[in-house]
Write an enzyme that holds these catalytic residues in place. Structure first.
Site, PDB file in Angstrom:
ATOM      1  N   HIS A  25       0.837  -1.211   0.000  1.00  0.00           N
ATOM      2  CA  HIS A  25       0.000   0.000   0.000  1.00  0.00           C
ATOM      3  C   HIS A  25       0.868   1.256   0.000  1.00  0.00           C
ATOM      4  CE1 HIS A  25      -3.597   2.431   1.102  1.00  0.00           C
ATOM      5  NE2 HIS A  25      -2.690   3.167   1.729  1.00  0.00           N
ATOM      6  N   GLU A  26       1.811   1.305   0.924  1.00  0.00           N
ATOM      7  CA  GLU A  26       2.665   2.492   1.022  1.00  0.00           C
ATOM      8  C   GLU A  26       3.605   2.599  -0.173  1.00  0.00           C
ATOM      9  OE1 GLU A  26       1.938   4.703   3.086  1.00  0.00           O
ATOM     10  OE2 GLU A  26       0.559   3.474   4.271  1.00  0.00           O
ATOM     11  N   HIS A  29       1.988   4.667  -2.837  1.00  0.00           N
ATOM     12  CA  HIS A  29       2.159   6.103  -2.618  1.00  0.00           C
ATOM     13  C   HIS A  29       3.574   6.545  -2.993  1.00  0.00           C
ATOM     14  CE1 HIS A  29      -1.682   6.373  -0.695  1.00  0.00           C
ATOM     15  NE2 HIS A  29      -1.331   5.721   0.400  1.00  0.00           N
TER      16      HIS A  29
END
Length: 377
Positions: A25-26, A29
């Site tokens: 997920h990170e 980003h």
């Protein structure tokens, strides 16, 4: 006989679920930010005090923190890990200011924020596509093979050969569609549209409730209509069709999630069914004992949940940031700092309240409150 995976295996399984999913997920980003030239100051798995880490040549601090219940990427110009802007970013030298998150156009900031949930959905799609390739696609016709005696189907007068067309006004294509619809609607009255000998008919029925208990001692109440299928049909799936099947299955999972949340909000389902990190840990330990397939499928489910939850329009979450960017795009100017501050405070309060609720539920499901009541009594 009740089987338990044990504490150490449960902790390991939880780490194998949450760690990679948070990292992915990170990473979404981070990679999107890097693509648009934003400097990442920190990439953290977990919150709180740093346990281990290193700084790369770009100046990004990669670290593992003490509380492994999430993660964050802190970009240049952010005051906190939650992405709140540092008001002093405008005072930076021009070259440094150009590499801050806030200096980017709103559409680029939106892509950077949306990239986290997007890669969670992408991972789930890859897993489900792999399952489709390996095991095919179940497409059993929505035709009754048998209406089990004493069940809602038999009481409603349904019988072998009837083809179910719709449940509760929702079109049904396969037997699997029926199972998903019925499973989360125990005790509800629904209209059943069906075809018998070429003639369309309809009847109302109250979906029955079946109590189930798995090998780990978990008890569930699920909806039961009492229909047995005809011979199961499983189609083989090719490489090109697998992503299509994966998208459909992801849509089915999201639909069930939204409907169950709606049932909780409207009071048709108890808030006690909401689970948190402790529940995920428990399920992770159980699924890893069932084998690789069960555990990998759990990864897909949790990844979908993580992507969905982060897209909710709650400040502190990705969806809250996206809501601010939408308002900014419409107004042609950012939301005022005071309004953002109050929104973040409200979002933080909501997230903390939800965490307290799900933790209370998890401890109750583990029997802690019954144990304490027994000691007091």
């Amino acid at each position: 006989m009740i089987q338990t995976p044990g504490l150490l295996l449960t902790i390991l399984a939880f780490a194998l679920v949450i760690g990679p999913l948070v990292f992915i997920h990170e990473l979404g980003h981070y990679l999107a930010g890097r693509w648009f030239g934003v400097k990442a100051e920190a990439f953290s798995i977990g919150f709180g005090r740093e346990i281990a880490g290193w700084t790369d040549k770009r100046g990004t601090r990669w670290k593992l923190a003490l509380l492994p219940l999430g993660g964050y990427v802190k970009f240049a110009g952010d005051m906190t890990a939650a992405g709140r802007s540092d008001p002093d970013w405008l005072l930076l030298p021009a070259e440094e200011r150009a590499r801050t998150f806030q200096a980017k156009p709103v559409w680029q900031r939106a892509i950077i924020v949306a990239a986290g949930p997007a890669v969670n959905f992408l991972l789930a799609l890859l897993i489900l596509a792999g399952f489709a390739l390996a095991y095919g696609d179940a497409r059993t016709p929505a035709v009754i093979g048998q209406a089990m005696p004493g069940t809602a189907a038999a009481t409603a007068g349904l019988r072998a050969g009837d083809r179910i067309e719709a449940l509760g006004g929702r079109e049904v294509d396969t037997f699997e569609d029926m199972v998903r619809f019925v499973k989360i609607r125990a005790g509800e009255r629904v209209r059943i549209d069906y075809v018998r000998a070429g003639q369309p008919k309809s009847v109302d029925a109250v979906i029955g409730t079946q109590e189930q208990r798995d090998r780990f001692g978990n008890e569930y109440k699920v909806g039961l209509l009492g229909i047995a299928p005809t011979d199961p049909v499983v189609r083989s799936v090719g490489l090109l069709e697998a992503p299509v099947v994966a998208v459909r299955r992801t849509g089915d999972i999201l639909e069930m999630m939204v409907e169950t949340i709606g049932q909780i909000v409207t009071g048709r389902r108890s808030v006690k069914e909401l689970g948190g990190p402790l529940a995920i840990a428990k399920v992770s330990g159980e699924q890893i004992t069932l084998g690789a397939d069960a555990f990998v499928f759990l990864l897909a489910l949790v990844s979908i949940n993580l992507g969905f939850i982060n897209l909710l329009p709650v400040p502190m979450l990705d969806g809250g940031h996206l809501l601010f960017y939408l308002i900014e795009a419409v107004r042609r100017k950012p939301v005022g700092p005071e309004a953002q501050e109050w929104a973040y405070r409200g979002g933080l309060a909501a997230v903390l309240a939800l965490m307290m609720l799900v933790t209370f539920n998890d401890l109750g499901n583990f029997g802690l409150w019954r144990h304490l009541a027994g000691l007091i009594g």
